[in-house]
Design a protein around this motif. Structure first.
Motif, PDB file in Angstrom:
ATOM      1  N   SER A 161      11.541  -8.753  49.449  1.00 27.79           N
ATOM      2  CA  SER A 161      12.229  -9.896  50.023  1.00 27.79           C
ATOM      3  C   SER A 161      12.404 -10.922  48.923  1.00 27.79           C
ATOM      4  O   SER A 161      11.456 -11.254  48.210  1.00 27.79           O
ATOM      5  CB  SER A 161      11.411 -10.503  51.162  1.00 27.79           C
ATOM      6  OG  SER A 161      11.355  -9.605  52.240  1.00 27.79           O
ATOM      7  N   ALA A 162      13.635 -11.397  48.769  1.00 30.34           N
ATOM      8  CA  ALA A 162      13.937 -12.362  47.723  1.00 30.34           C
ATOM      9  C   ALA A 162      15.141 -13.191  48.149  1.00 30.34           C
ATOM     10  O   ALA A 162      15.915 -12.787  49.021  1.00 30.34           O
ATOM     11  CB  ALA A 162      14.222 -11.651  46.405  1.00 30.34           C
ATOM     12  N   ALA A 163      15.302 -14.350  47.527  1.00 28.36           N
ATOM     13  CA  ALA A 163      16.428 -15.221  47.837  1.00 28.36           C
ATOM     14  C   ALA A 163      17.735 -14.661  47.291  1.00 28.36           C
ATOM     15  O   ALA A 163      18.798 -14.895  47.850  1.00 28.36           O
ATOM     16  CB  ALA A 163      16.178 -16.619  47.275  1.00 28.36           C
ATOM     17  N   SER A 164      17.671 -13.920  46.180  1.00 27.75           N
ATOM     18  CA  SER A 164      18.879 -13.310  45.631  1.00 27.75           C
ATOM     19  C   SER A 164      18.522 -11.941  45.069  1.00 27.75           C
ATOM     20  O   SER A 164      17.356 -11.594  44.925  1.00 27.75           O
ATOM     21  CB  SER A 164      19.473 -14.179  44.522  1.00 27.75           C
ATOM     22  OG  SER A 164      18.682 -14.121  43.364  1.00 27.75           O
ATOM     23  N   SER A 165      19.542 -11.176  44.742  1.00 24.71           N
ATOM     24  CA  SER A 165      19.300  -9.826  44.236  1.00 24.71           C
ATOM     25  C   SER A 165      18.810  -9.826  42.799  1.00 24.71           C
ATOM     26  O   SER A 165      18.235  -8.840  42.341  1.00 24.71           O
ATOM     27  CB  SER A 165      20.579  -8.995  44.339  1.00 24.71           C
ATOM     28  OG  SER A 165      21.593  -9.559  43.531  1.00 24.71           O
ATOM     29  N   LYS A 166      18.999 -10.916  42.091  1.00 28.41           N
ATOM     30  CA  LYS A 166      18.622 -10.973  40.679  1.00 28.41           C
ATOM     31  C   LYS A 166      17.119 -10.758  40.521  1.00 28.41           C
ATOM     32  O   LYS A 166      16.306 -11.560  40.957  1.00 28.41           O
ATOM     33  CB  LYS A 166      19.030 -12.298  40.066  1.00 28.41           C
ATOM     34  CG  LYS A 166      18.775 -12.352  38.588  1.00 28.41           C
ATOM     35  CD  LYS A 166      19.347 -13.583  37.950  1.00 28.41           C
ATOM     36  CE  LYS A 166      19.063 -13.524  36.460  1.00 28.41           C
ATOM     37  NZ  LYS A 166      19.887 -14.445  35.731  1.00 28.41           N
ATOM     38  N   GLY A 167      16.744  -9.645  39.916  1.00 33.47           N
ATOM     39  CA  GLY A 167      15.345  -9.338  39.653  1.00 33.47           C
ATOM     40  C   GLY A 167      14.554  -8.896  40.868  1.00 33.47           C
ATOM     41  O   GLY A 167      13.340  -8.728  40.792  1.00 33.47           O
ATOM     42  N   ALA A 168      15.222  -8.692  42.010  1.00 33.92           N
ATOM     43  CA  ALA A 168      14.500  -8.368  43.246  1.00 33.92           C
ATOM     44  C   ALA A 168      13.708  -7.068  43.132  1.00 33.92           C
ATOM     45  O   ALA A 168      12.621  -6.962  43.669  1.00 33.92           O
ATOM     46  CB  ALA A 168      15.469  -8.287  44.423  1.00 33.92           C
ATOM     47  N   CYS A 169      14.243  -6.085  42.447  1.00 36.32           N
ATOM     48  CA  CYS A 169      13.549  -4.794  42.318  1.00 36.32           C
ATOM     49  C   CYS A 169      13.211  -4.516  40.861  1.00 36.32           C
ATOM     50  O   CYS A 169      13.192  -3.370  40.421  1.00 36.32           O
ATOM     51  CB  CYS A 169      14.407  -3.675  42.905  1.00 36.32           C
ATOM     52  SG  CYS A 169      14.525  -3.758  44.701  1.00 36.32           S
ATOM     53  N   SER A 170      12.908  -5.558  40.136  1.00 42.61           N
ATOM     54  CA  SER A 170      12.529  -5.410  38.738  1.00 42.61           C
ATOM     55  C   SER A 170      11.276  -4.558  38.646  1.00 42.61           C
ATOM     56  O   SER A 170      10.315  -4.766  39.369  1.00 42.61           O
ATOM     57  CB  SER A 170      12.268  -6.793  38.134  1.00 42.61           C
ATOM     58  OG  SER A 170      11.817  -6.674  36.818  1.00 42.61           O
ATOM     59  N   GLY A 171      11.292  -3.565  37.779  1.00 46.63           N
ATOM     60  CA  GLY A 171      10.157  -2.668  37.637  1.00 46.63           C
ATOM     61  C   GLY A 171      10.084  -1.597  38.703  1.00 46.63           C
ATOM     62  O   GLY A 171       9.132  -0.841  38.781  1.00 46.63           O
ATOM     63  N   ARG A 172      11.099  -1.539  39.562  1.00 44.53           N
ATOM     64  CA  ARG A 172      11.130  -0.540  40.630  1.00 44.53           C
ATOM     65  C   ARG A 172      12.429   0.266  40.568  1.00 44.53           C
ATOM     66  O   ARG A 172      12.951   0.687  41.576  1.00 44.53           O
ATOM     67  CB  ARG A 172      11.014  -1.220  41.988  1.00 44.53           C
ATOM     68  CG  ARG A 172       9.647  -1.849  42.192  1.00 44.53           C
ATOM     69  CD  ARG A 172       9.604  -2.593  43.518  1.00 44.53           C
ATOM     70  NE  ARG A 172       8.280  -3.043  43.824  1.00 44.53           N
ATOM     71  CZ  ARG A 172       7.748  -4.167  43.350  1.00 44.53           C
ATOM     72  NH1 ARG A 172       8.426  -4.926  42.549  1.00 44.53           N
ATOM     73  NH2 ARG A 172       6.524  -4.505  43.690  1.00 44.53           N
ATOM     74  N   LYS A 173      12.960   0.427  39.373  1.00 47.95           N
ATOM     75  CA  LYS A 173      14.161   1.222  39.106  1.00 47.95           C
ATOM     76  C   LYS A 173      15.434   0.598  39.647  1.00 47.95           C
ATOM     77  O   LYS A 173      16.453   1.254  39.759  1.00 47.95           O
ATOM     78  CB  LYS A 173      14.002   2.644  39.633  1.00 47.95           C
ATOM     79  CG  LYS A 173      12.814   3.365  39.046  1.00 47.95           C
ATOM     80  CD  LYS A 173      12.688   4.741  39.626  1.00 47.95           C
ATOM     81  CE  LYS A 173      11.395   5.381  39.135  1.00 47.95           C
ATOM     82  NZ  LYS A 173      11.163   6.666  39.766  1.00 47.95           N
ATOM     83  N   GLY A 174      15.409  -0.670  40.043  1.00 50.93           N
ATOM     84  CA  GLY A 174      16.614  -1.353  40.512  1.00 50.93           C
ATOM     85  C   GLY A 174      16.798  -1.269  42.020  1.00 50.93           C
ATOM     86  O   GLY A 174      16.004  -0.672  42.731  1.00 50.93           O
ATOM     87  N   ILE A 175      17.888  -1.877  42.482  1.00 51.45           N
ATOM     88  CA  ILE A 175      18.185  -1.931  43.910  1.00 51.45           C
ATOM     89  C   ILE A 175      18.981  -0.707  44.319  1.00 51.45           C
ATOM     90  O   ILE A 175      19.939  -0.327  43.660  1.00 51.45           O
ATOM     91  CB  ILE A 175      18.986  -3.207  44.243  1.00 51.45           C
ATOM     92  CG1 ILE A 175      18.136  -4.449  43.976  1.00 51.45           C
ATOM     93  CG2 ILE A 175      19.459  -3.193  45.693  1.00 51.45           C
ATOM     94  CD1 ILE A 175      18.892  -5.748  44.131  1.00 51.45           C
ATOM     95  N   ASP A 176      18.585  -0.092  45.419  1.00 48.67           N
ATOM     96  CA  ASP A 176      19.342   1.005  46.010  1.00 48.67           C
ATOM     97  C   ASP A 176      20.407   0.349  46.892  1.00 48.67           C
ATOM     98  O   ASP A 176      20.136  -0.058  48.013  1.00 48.67           O
ATOM     99  CB  ASP A 176      18.418   1.907  46.833  1.00 48.67           C
ATOM    100  CG  ASP A 176      19.124   3.123  47.405  1.00 48.67           C
ATOM    101  OD1 ASP A 176      20.368   3.097  47.545  1.00 48.67           O
ATOM    102  OD2 ASP A 176      18.424   4.100  47.717  1.00 48.67           O
ATOM    103  N   GLN A 177      21.616   0.224  46.360  1.00 57.17           N
ATOM    104  CA  GLN A 177      22.687  -0.503  47.035  1.00 57.17           C
ATOM    105  C   GLN A 177      23.020   0.100  48.404  1.00 57.17           C
ATOM    106  O   GLN A 177      23.226  -0.628  49.372  1.00 57.17           O
ATOM    107  CB  GLN A 177      23.942  -0.543  46.159  1.00 57.17           C
ATOM    108  CG  GLN A 177      23.759  -1.265  44.850  1.00 57.17           C
ATOM    109  CD  GLN A 177      23.528  -2.757  44.995  1.00 57.17           C
ATOM    110  OE1 GLN A 177      23.839  -3.365  46.013  1.00 57.17           O
ATOM    111  NE2 GLN A 177      22.959  -3.366  43.967  1.00 57.17           N
TER     112      GLN A 177
END
Length: 122
Positions: free
Chosen positions: A36-52
């Motif tokens: 959970s984050a306010a924006s997508s920037k860095g939300a899944c950092s270290g977790r291989k990125g966001i699964d769009q």
């Protein structure tokens, strides 16, 4: 008698934690976790990125994750015969990929398969 000073204007109230949480979004990361984050920037950092795709489905109230195939259990891995990758119990793709079957980890290795992310279950 001196005049009373004019009343100070009321200060703006700081946003409450509950109000701050309403601006949060939930993102599904490529490793299967959620953030959970306010924006997508860095939300899944270290977790291989966001699964769009998964994030879009979750935001639209998409269907739940695939149900695992019947079977499996202690000592069994889910072996994807197409990719030659096996998945450990409790992981995202255990029992859910197409063209797979349950077998022991030793049998999967003997068949030339390797664990997801090159990790063994034991």
């Amino acid at each position: 008698m001196p005049a009373k000073p004019a009343a100070e204007p009321a200060a703006k109230a700081a946003p409450t934690p509950a109000a701050a949480k309403t601006d949060m979004q939930t993102f599904v990361c490529k490793d299967g976790s959620t953030m959970s984050a306010a924006s997508s920037k860095g939300a899944c950092s270290g977790r291989k990125g966001i699964d769009q795709d998964a994030t879009a489905k979750a935001a639209a109230g998409g269907k739940p994750a695939a149900t695992a195939a019947p079977g499996g259990g202690a000592g069994k891995v889910w072996a994807n015969e197409d990719s030659k990758i096996y998945h450990c119990p409790g992981t995202r793709f255990y029992g859910t990929t197409k063209n797979g079957k349950y077998m022991s980890e030793a049998d999967a290795k003997a068949a030339g398969m390797h664990g997801a992310n090159n990790k063994s279950c034991s």
